[in-house]
Design a protein around this motif. Structure first.
Motif, short mmCIF file in Angstrom:
data_model
loop_
_atom_site.label_atom_id
_atom_site.label_comp_id
_atom_site.label_asym_id
_atom_site.label_seq_id
_atom_site.Cartn_x
_atom_site.Cartn_y
_atom_site.Cartn_z
N LYS A 19 -27.28 133.62 -4.20
CA LYS A 19 -25.95 133.69 -4.78
C LYS A 19 -25.00 134.17 -3.70
O LYS A 19 -25.30 135.10 -2.96
N MET A 20 -23.87 133.54 -3.61
CA MET A 20 -22.88 133.89 -2.60
C MET A 20 -21.84 134.83 -3.19
O MET A 20 -21.60 134.84 -4.39
N ALA A 21 -21.20 135.60 -2.31
CA ALA A 21 -20.14 136.51 -2.72
C ALA A 21 -19.11 136.61 -1.60
O ALA A 21 -19.44 136.39 -0.43
N ILE A 22 -17.89 136.93 -1.95
CA ILE A 22 -16.81 137.10 -0.97
C ILE A 22 -16.42 138.56 -0.92
O ILE A 22 -16.09 139.16 -1.94
N ASP A 23 -16.44 139.13 0.28
CA ASP A 23 -16.02 140.51 0.50
C ASP A 23 -14.50 140.51 0.62
O ASP A 23 -13.95 140.01 1.61
N ALA A 24 -13.81 141.02 -0.39
CA ALA A 24 -12.35 140.99 -0.44
C ALA A 24 -11.71 141.69 0.75
O ALA A 24 -10.66 141.28 1.23
N ALA A 25 -12.34 142.73 1.27
CA ALA A 25 -11.78 143.48 2.40
C ALA A 25 -11.83 142.66 3.70
O ALA A 25 -11.01 142.86 4.59
N MET A 26 -12.76 141.74 3.80
CA MET A 26 -12.90 140.94 5.01
C MET A 26 -12.18 139.59 4.93
O MET A 26 -11.96 138.94 5.94
N CYS A 27 -11.81 139.18 3.72
CA CYS A 27 -11.15 137.88 3.51
C CYS A 27 -9.74 137.91 4.07
O CYS A 27 -8.97 138.84 3.81
N ASP A 28 -9.38 136.86 4.85
CA ASP A 28 -8.03 136.81 5.42
C ASP A 28 -7.01 136.17 4.47
O ASP A 28 -5.84 136.07 4.78
N ARG A 29 -7.47 135.70 3.33
CA ARG A 29 -6.61 135.14 2.27
C ARG A 29 -5.79 133.94 2.73
O ARG A 29 -4.66 133.72 2.29
N SER A 30 -6.37 133.15 3.58
CA SER A 30 -5.68 131.97 4.10
C SER A 30 -5.52 130.91 3.02
O SER A 30 -6.46 130.62 2.29
N PRO A 31 -4.33 130.30 2.93
CA PRO A 31 -4.16 129.21 1.96
C PRO A 31 -4.99 127.98 2.36
O PRO A 31 -5.25 127.12 1.54
N ALA A 32 -5.42 127.93 3.61
CA ALA A 32 -6.25 126.82 4.10
C ALA A 32 -7.70 127.28 4.26
O ALA A 32 -8.39 126.88 5.20
N CYS A 33 -8.19 128.10 3.35
CA CYS A 33 -9.53 128.68 3.41
C CYS A 33 -10.59 127.62 3.72
O CYS A 33 -10.80 126.69 2.94
N PRO A 34 -11.27 127.73 4.87
CA PRO A 34 -12.28 126.74 5.21
C PRO A 34 -13.49 126.77 4.27
O PRO A 34 -14.09 125.73 3.99
N ALA A 35 -13.83 127.94 3.74
CA ALA A 35 -14.95 128.03 2.81
C ALA A 35 -14.64 127.23 1.54
O ALA A 35 -15.50 126.53 1.00
N ARG A 36 -13.43 127.32 1.09
CA ARG A 36 -13.00 126.57 -0.10
C ARG A 36 -13.03 125.07 0.18
O ARG A 36 -13.45 124.28 -0.66
N ARG A 37 -12.59 124.68 1.36
CA ARG A 37 -12.52 123.25 1.70
C ARG A 37 -13.90 122.61 1.82
O ARG A 37 -14.05 121.44 1.49
N VAL A 38 -14.90 123.35 2.31
CA VAL A 38 -16.21 122.72 2.53
C VAL A 38 -17.14 122.78 1.32
O VAL A 38 -18.16 122.10 1.30
N CYS A 39 -16.83 123.58 0.32
CA CYS A 39 -17.72 123.71 -0.83
C CYS A 39 -17.84 122.37 -1.55
O CYS A 39 -16.86 121.84 -2.05
N PRO A 40 -19.06 121.83 -1.63
CA PRO A 40 -19.23 120.52 -2.27
C PRO A 40 -19.07 120.56 -3.79
O PRO A 40 -18.94 119.51 -4.41
N ASN A 41 -19.04 121.75 -4.37
CA ASN A 41 -18.96 121.88 -5.82
C ASN A 41 -17.70 122.59 -6.30
O ASN A 41 -17.60 122.95 -7.47
N ASP A 42 -16.76 122.82 -5.39
CA ASP A 42 -15.50 123.50 -5.73
C ASP A 42 -15.75 124.86 -6.37
O ASP A 42 -15.04 125.28 -7.30
N ALA A 43 -16.76 125.59 -5.86
CA ALA A 43 -17.10 126.91 -6.40
C ALA A 43 -16.23 128.03 -5.84
O ALA A 43 -16.11 129.08 -6.46
N VAL A 44 -15.61 127.81 -4.69
CA VAL A 44 -14.74 128.82 -4.09
C VAL A 44 -13.33 128.57 -4.62
O VAL A 44 -12.74 127.52 -4.35
N VAL A 45 -12.82 129.53 -5.38
CA VAL A 45 -11.52 129.35 -6.04
C VAL A 45 -10.61 130.54 -5.74
O VAL A 45 -11.09 131.67 -5.57
#
Length: 84
Positions: A19-45
């Motif tokens: 199971k994956m998780a995002i550490d909010a303190a480390m996230c740069d909050r980019s509107p062009a989030c690469p993790a969101r773009r590559v997710c094949p199931n649109d799980a990163v929202v």
């Protein structure tokens, strides 16, 4: 075909034990989030709120995540990782 359509057509998706998780303190909050773009199931929202999508950070929808790890590999800040 989105997640809902694939569930209707093919049934429940196979999920990894990881199971994956995002550490909010480390996230740069980019509107062009690469993790969101590559997710094949649109799980990163984006978390709702803020001036632009992602301004409040991102989260992973466990129901959509298959544990493929694509998001972990591309996150430039290392914010996405395997949930312990």
């Amino acid at each position: 075909m989105g997640y809902i359509d694939s569930v209707r057509k093919f049934g429940k998706r196979e999920h990894s034990a990881m199971k994956m998780a995002i550490d909010a303190a480390m996230c740069d909050r980019s509107p062009a989030c690469p993790a969101r773009r590559v997710c094949p199931n649109d799980a990163v929202v984006p978390i709702v709120g803020g001036a632009y999508p992602g301004a409040a950070g991102y989260t992973i929808v466990e129901a959509f995540c298959t544990g493929c790890g694509a998001c972990v590999r591309v996150c430039p800040g290392g914010a996405v990782g395997i949930q312990q």
